[in-house]
Design an enzyme around this catalytic site. Structure first.
Site, PDB file in Angstrom:
ATOM      1  N   SER A 188       9.078  -0.563   5.864  1.00  0.00           N
ATOM      2  CA  SER A 188       8.054  -1.478   6.356  1.00  0.00           C
ATOM      3  C   SER A 188       8.507  -2.921   6.477  1.00  0.00           C
ATOM      4  CB  SER A 188       6.822  -1.410   5.455  1.00  0.00           C
ATOM      5  OG  SER A 188       7.142  -1.777   4.120  1.00  0.00           O
ATOM      6  N   HIS A 216       4.014   4.080   8.383  1.00  0.00           N
ATOM      7  CA  HIS A 216       4.257   3.178   9.510  1.00  0.00           C
ATOM      8  C   HIS A 216       4.781   3.921  10.740  1.00  0.00           C
ATOM      9  CE1 HIS A 216       3.503  -0.790   7.698  1.00  0.00           C
ATOM     10  NE2 HIS A 216       3.920  -0.233   6.585  1.00  0.00           N
ATOM     11  N   LYS A 247      -3.603   2.352   8.776  1.00  0.00           N
ATOM     12  CA  LYS A 247      -2.741   1.616   9.699  1.00  0.00           C
ATOM     13  C   LYS A 247      -3.067   2.072  11.124  1.00  0.00           C
ATOM     14  CE  LYS A 247       0.883   0.392   6.407  1.00  0.00           C
ATOM     15  NZ  LYS A 247       0.123   0.680   5.173  1.00  0.00           N
TER      16      LYS A 247
END
Length: 399
Positions: A188, A216, A247
């Site tokens: 990340s 991610h 996310k």
């Protein structure tokens, strides 16, 4: 008692500020989107948002918001219970089944967050006679989860397959009963992608399991948005996938473990964050189902995100900025000095671009950066404005 501690805490806070490591919290008065309105902690007004994990722009998508409204009427606000008591609704089981199908795994178990998911895996699966082999740059939740287990701990240099093999040899020669390799799918702070095919090859050679935190990546990496296992063609070779709903998948909260059926079954019986934490709010589960519906036809959003990422990375490189290589939507602009990174972020906010300077302990000393995160919600004009703001802020910083 606290009076004797107060001065020490204040001194520590002063040291954090003096080192340029203080992390202020800006307050926004609008939904999460490509633009937000800052109401406190910075220049007030509407700014371009380049620091959210809202990769596909779904955090304020009208269909997701509508699904959340409908879920409040259908399922209520909260469960006020854990899953095995009276905290399991049909919507939770439906989401688990949909995630399993989407990620190509046999079963899925929901958690309050991915931090909890990673905190609940290692202690449940591994004992003192086992070994966990972890990438050096894995997320803090993986590190903390490993600490909760009694397994022997091995660490290999970031994406270094020779070092991983050496650690696997040591674990094998040490008589480990079970071996688990764990890696972020996308790191990340750097935007680097783990070489999962090579990791799976080594796992098979040394009879180890593979676990990937794909927070991610899921939703936008891979041809169908199924994450780094899809990107590398190893969906059937990864044993455990952890991830977040917070996310690309709508940006709310919640996490999951998608894995072999027996692993999920054991987690339901022994995983402490699952057994002792309230159930994921049903409104989040229902809205996440709508997100999965949208992902089936989200190719245009993924294409737009990729185009924005290429434009930003290309222009910033042309302007002479130090961007870590890659093609992920995480684009770290390396600054080095923590105070300078913080000042750069302030100057960018003054120019209408909301980003954050990252410094120790989030990243190593001397590697402070501004982590820019692109979104499908950004227009081409937004991206160009952000680059122009970086150029102007650098000129002012250099004086």
């Amino acid at each position: 008692m606290f009076d004797s501690v107060r001065d020490d805490i204040r001194a520590t806070l002063d040291e954090i500020r003096a080192a340029g490591l203080h992390k202020p919290e800006r307050v926004i008065g609008t939904p999460q989107s490509a633009t937000v309105e800052v109401t406190a902690g910075g220049r007030p007004g509407e700014v371009l948002n380049f620091c959210a994990n809202n990769y596909l722009g779904l955090a304020d998508h009208p269909d997701v918001v509508a699904a959340a409204h409908a879920a409040l009427d259908r399922w209520g606000y909260g469960m006020a219970s854990v899953r095995f008591i009276c905290g399991t609704q049909e919507v939770h089981k439906e989401l688990e089944a949909r995630l399993s199908a989407f990620l190509g795994q046999e079963d899925t178990i929901l958690y309050s967050s991915c931090f909890d998911a990673n905190g609940g895996v290692f202690e449940t699966l591994l004992g003192a006679e086992d070994a966990v082999i972890s990438d050096a740059l894995n997320h803090a939740s993986i590190i903390d989860g490993i600490r909760l287990s009694k397994a022997r701990r091995f660490r290999y240099a970031n994406r270094d397959m020779a070092d991983l093999e050496q650690q696997l040899k040591e674990a094998t020669e040490g008589g480990a009963r079970r071996k688990l390799i764990v890696t972020d799918g996308v790191f990340s702070m750097d935007g680097y992608i783990a070489p999962l095919a090579d990791i799976c090859d080594l796992a098979e050679r040394y009879d180890a399991m593979v676990m990937v935190d794909d927070s991610h990546a899921v939703g936008f990496v891979g041809a169908g948005g199924r994450g780094t296992p899809e990107l590398h063609g190893v969906m059937d070779r990864v044993d455990i996938i952890t991830g977040t709903l917070g996310k690309a998948l709508g940006g709310a909260s919640g996490g999951y473990v998608a894995a072999r059926a027996e692993i999920v079954a054991l987690l339901r019986q022994r995983s402490r964050p699952y057994l002792f934490s309230n159930t994921l709010a049903p409104v989040i589960a229902a809205a996440s189902l709508k997100v999965l519906d949208l992902l089936e036809s989200a190719g245009d959003l993924r294409d737009k995100l990729n185009a924005n990422t290429a434009l930003f990375r290309g222009r910033m490189t042309e302007e002479g900025f130090d961007i870590l290589p890659g093609d992920h939507a995480i684009a770290p602009v390396m600054i080095g000095d923590a105070s300078e990174a913080g000042r750069m972020a302030e100057l960018l906010l003054e120019r209408g671009v909301y980003v954050i300077g990252f410094s120790y302990p989030v990243v190593p000393q001397g590697q402070a950066r501004i982590r820019v995160q692109l979104s499908a919600a950004h227009s081409t004009e937004d991206v160009n404005r952000a680059v122009d703001a970086f150029v102007a802020a650098r000129a002012e910083l250099q004086g």
